[in-house]
Design a protein around this motif. Sequence first.
Motif, PDB file in Angstrom:
ATOM      1  N   THR A  76       0.383  66.529  51.909  1.00  0.00           N
ATOM      2  CA  THR A  76       1.642  65.794  51.883  1.00  0.00           C
ATOM      3  C   THR A  76       1.795  65.210  50.482  1.00  0.00           C
ATOM      4  O   THR A  76       0.865  64.594  49.962  1.00  0.00           O
ATOM      5  N   THR A  77       2.956  65.422  49.882  1.00  0.00           N
ATOM      6  CA  THR A  77       3.178  65.008  48.496  1.00  0.00           C
ATOM      7  C   THR A  77       4.380  64.080  48.388  1.00  0.00           C
ATOM      8  O   THR A  77       5.428  64.345  48.989  1.00  0.00           O
ATOM      9  N   LEU A  78       4.202  63.019  47.654  1.00  0.00           N
ATOM     10  CA  LEU A  78       5.304  62.125  47.305  1.00  0.00           C
ATOM     11  C   LEU A  78       5.382  62.088  45.786  1.00  0.00           C
ATOM     12  O   LEU A  78       4.514  61.515  45.134  1.00  0.00           O
ATOM     13  N   ARG A  79       6.420  62.739  45.227  1.00  0.00           N
ATOM     14  CA  ARG A  79       6.567  62.808  43.775  1.00  0.00           C
ATOM     15  C   ARG A  79       7.883  62.157  43.372  1.00  0.00           C
ATOM     16  O   ARG A  79       8.950  62.513  43.874  1.00  0.00           O
ATOM     17  N   VAL A  80       7.772  61.204  42.463  1.00  0.00           N
ATOM     18  CA  VAL A  80       8.951  60.476  42.013  1.00  0.00           C
ATOM     19  C   VAL A  80       9.161  60.756  40.536  1.00  0.00           C
ATOM     20  O   VAL A  80       8.285  60.502  39.712  1.00  0.00           O
ATOM     21  N   SER A  81      10.331  61.303  40.213  1.00  0.00           N
ATOM     22  CA  SER A  81      10.705  61.520  38.825  1.00  0.00           C
ATOM     23  C   SER A  81      11.703  60.439  38.419  1.00  0.00           C
ATOM     24  O   SER A  81      11.987  59.522  39.191  1.00  0.00           O
ATOM     25  N   LYS A  82      12.259  60.559  37.243  1.00  0.00           N
ATOM     26  CA  LYS A  82      13.208  59.554  36.780  1.00  0.00           C
ATOM     27  C   LYS A  82      14.584  59.702  37.422  1.00  0.00           C
ATOM     28  O   LYS A  82      15.453  58.842  37.240  1.00  0.00           O
ATOM     29  N   LYS A  83      14.755  60.790  38.199  1.00  0.00           N
ATOM     30  CA  LYS A  83      16.055  61.001  38.829  1.00  0.00           C
ATOM     31  C   LYS A  83      15.998  61.135  40.343  1.00  0.00           C
ATOM     32  O   LYS A  83      16.983  60.863  41.025  1.00  0.00           O
ATOM     33  N   LEU A  92      -0.090  73.790  59.033  1.00  0.00           N
ATOM     34  CA  LEU A  92      -0.326  75.172  59.430  1.00  0.00           C
ATOM     35  C   LEU A  92       0.938  75.827  59.971  1.00  0.00           C
ATOM     36  O   LEU A  92       1.122  77.038  59.862  1.00  0.00           O
ATOM     37  N   SER A  93       1.809  75.035  60.563  1.00  0.00           N
ATOM     38  CA  SER A  93       3.023  75.581  61.171  1.00  0.00           C
ATOM     39  C   SER A  93       4.169  75.764  60.172  1.00  0.00           C
ATOM     40  O   SER A  93       5.213  76.312  60.514  1.00  0.00           O
ATOM     41  N   GLY A  94       3.998  75.287  58.946  1.00  0.00           N
ATOM     42  CA  GLY A  94       5.050  75.423  57.949  1.00  0.00           C
ATOM     43  C   GLY A  94       5.105  74.230  57.021  1.00  0.00           C
ATOM     44  O   GLY A  94       4.151  73.451  56.929  1.00  0.00           O
ATOM     45  N   SER A  95       6.225  74.074  56.345  1.00  0.00           N
ATOM     46  CA  SER A  95       6.381  72.957  55.412  1.00  0.00           C
ATOM     47  C   SER A  95       7.835  72.523  55.375  1.00  0.00           C
ATOM     48  O   SER A  95       8.740  73.271  55.764  1.00  0.00           O
ATOM     49  N   SER A  96       8.053  71.306  54.903  1.00  0.00           N
ATOM     50  CA  SER A  96       9.414  70.784  54.765  1.00  0.00           C
ATOM     51  C   SER A  96       9.510  69.975  53.484  1.00  0.00           C
ATOM     52  O   SER A  96       8.557  69.293  53.092  1.00  0.00           O
TER      53      SER A  96
END
Length: 213
Positions: A76-83, A92-96
């Motif tokens: 699980t990723t939480l990425r914050v850019s300047k915008k 295993l069942s997929g991604s969102s």
Amino acid sequence: MEETFSVLIGVGAILFWWIVLAFASRRKLGSGMSTLVLRRFVLPDDSESDVLVCIVGCKSGVMGWLMTVAGISTETTLRVSKKDILFRDASLSGSSDSLLTLKGGVASVHCAIHKPIGFIILAILFVVAGVCWYVFASDGTLGAILAGVLLGGLMLVFYRYNKRFCIKVQSTGGAIFGMNFRASQIEGVSVGIDRVCQAVDRINAQIVLLQSE
């Protein structure tokens, strides 16, 4: 017979408190978010970097660890850019993927820390149980106190390494995205509430900057 009955009552009381406190901690965490094992927590120092915050966690437990070792992405990723803010959840069942713009897309950002105080209570109960067994039981020995102290110390270790942190982002539409995570001893990623608050402060500061433009 009475001594055995007393011991069973003591063990039952400890288990009862463990269950009650476990359910209470779940209610505090809320939002239905599972707890992740932290793999990356990056706050770039370079002011020219477009990325402000990047947090990556994997599913906790033995299965989550085995899937990571096998190269199966369950991160699980939480990425914050300047915008914008990207929240990616893979299993295993997929991604969102969910993308929120910082300007107009985010209503609020929150952080919290959950300290498993139940382990402190259990540590005290184990020590008290060991002392009571030594004092009141006819076959009580110093071993009872030693066992109580060792179990109490083990509970303190669990307390230290089971603190959980939470970052939640609420969109203007009311949807909530976020992560519950704890520091990973295996990955060697450690984080404190100061770092978590610093991450939230960066996000909020960028939102305020964009709204003032």
